[in-house]
Motif scaffolding. Structure first.
Motif, PDB file in Angstrom:
ATOM      1  N   ASP A  31     -26.470 -83.631 -34.570  1.00 42.73           N
ATOM      2  CA  ASP A  31     -25.205 -83.276 -35.203  1.00 42.73           C
ATOM      3  C   ASP A  31     -25.304 -83.525 -36.703  1.00 42.73           C
ATOM      4  O   ASP A  31     -24.821 -84.521 -37.231  1.00 42.73           O
ATOM      5  N   ASN A  55     -23.941 -82.333 -39.405  1.00 45.65           N
ATOM      6  CA  ASN A  55     -22.764 -82.465 -40.278  1.00 45.65           C
ATOM      7  C   ASN A  55     -21.719 -83.422 -39.702  1.00 45.65           C
ATOM      8  O   ASN A  55     -20.578 -83.446 -40.144  1.00 45.65           O
ATOM      9  N   ASP A 103     -19.749 -83.559 -37.211  1.00 44.58           N
ATOM     10  CA  ASP A 103     -18.420 -83.111 -36.785  1.00 44.58           C
ATOM     11  C   ASP A 103     -18.244 -83.243 -35.263  1.00 44.58           C
ATOM     12  O   ASP A 103     -17.302 -82.725 -34.682  1.00 44.58           O
ATOM     13  N   LYS A 150     -19.718 -81.942 -32.886  1.00 49.17           N
ATOM     14  CA  LYS A 150     -20.064 -80.808 -32.037  1.00 49.17           C
ATOM     15  C   LYS A 150     -21.344 -80.189 -32.576  1.00 49.17           C
ATOM     16  O   LYS A 150     -21.655 -80.306 -33.765  1.00 49.17           O
ATOM     17  N   LEU A 151     -22.058 -79.548 -31.676  1.00 57.92           N
ATOM     18  CA  LEU A 151     -23.351 -78.989 -32.059  1.00 57.92           C
ATOM     19  C   LEU A 151     -23.269 -77.480 -32.148  1.00 57.92           C
ATOM     20  O   LEU A 151     -22.852 -76.812 -31.198  1.00 57.92           O
ATOM     21  N   GLU A 196     -27.744 -76.165 -35.341  1.00 59.57           N
ATOM     22  CA  GLU A 196     -28.126 -77.578 -35.241  1.00 59.57           C
ATOM     23  C   GLU A 196     -29.080 -77.817 -34.074  1.00 59.57           C
ATOM     24  O   GLU A 196     -30.062 -78.545 -34.193  1.00 59.57           O
TER      25      GLU A 196
HETATM   26 CA   LIG Z   1     -22.210 -80.385 -35.920  1.00 61.11          CA
END
Ligand SMILES: [Ca+2]
Ligand SMILES: [Ca+2]
Length: 207
Positions: free
Chosen positions: A144, A146, A148, A150-151, A155
């Motif tokens: 992950d 960034n 956040d 979620k992938l 990513e």
């Molecule tokens: Ca992400």
């Protein structure tokens, strides 16, 4: 009354007598050194030969049919038949196993291609390599980029690229795309194009 009781007892006894379908595992060869054993979520590179139990005919061989290339799959996520998920745990690189898989844990009533319905199967499996599957908690955080939670496909793809590179393997872009697509097909349950932390850590059906 007695009759009913007898019927119940018989039913219980009978139930206990009917065996659950199980995979029979025979270890044919084991390496002297074993640094790591396969576990659910690992990616396994294997060569295999598959035979019909009833007449011994071969329906597939990676040595011959796949340009001699071994195949990757992820253990324990039902990517393959249940019999493989059950029969290829705790295996060492270099180990060879023979699996006898009942139809219920293979292609069942439907059969598939050269495999007729209700076929019990025999596999000779040779484990070539084990890699971290993209499923551990560490993997998630690593993937992950960034943060956040979620992938994205990018990513996941980047993660796979680095993983393969780390192990000195060159895999071309289209192979990665195929791998990423197949991962998302299974993991992105709500099909929003991202694998959430929940989707990622979700434990798939017990085997
Ligand atoms: Ca992400
Ligand atoms: Ca999703």
């Amino acid at each position: 009354m007695k009759l009913i009781l007898l019927a119940v007892l018989l039913a219980l006894a009978w139930g206990a007598l009917i065996p659950e379908p199980e995979v029979q595992i025979e270890v044919m060869e084991k390496p002297f050194i074993c640094k790591r054993r396969t576990k659910y979520g690992d990616m396994l590179l294997i060569h295999f030969e598959g035979f019909l139990e009833k007449n011994g005919s071969q329906f597939h061989s990676t040595y011959k049919d796949n340009n001699g290339q071994p195949v990757w799959f992820t253990l324990g996520i039902k990517e393959v038949i249940k019999g493989w998920d059950k029969g290829l745990k705790d295996m060492c690189v270099g180990e060879k196993r023979k699996l006898a898989i009942p139809a219920a844990l293979a292609y069942g009533k439907e059969g598939k291609g050269k495999i007729p319905p209700e076929s019990n199967l025999i596999f000779h499996i040779d484990l070539i390599e084990i890699r971290n599957g993209p499923r551990s908690h560490e993997s998630f955080q690593e993937m992950d980029l960034n943060d956040d939670w979620k992938l994205s496909k990018e990513e996941v793809k980047e993660y796979l690229r680095l993983e393969f590179q780390k192990h000195g393997n060159q895999v071309n872009d289209s192979q990665h795309d195929i791998l990423v697509e197949s991962i998302f097909e299974k993991e992105d349950e709500d099909s929003d194009g991202y694998i959430s932390a929940r989707e990622f850590t979700y434990i798939h059906d017990e085997l």
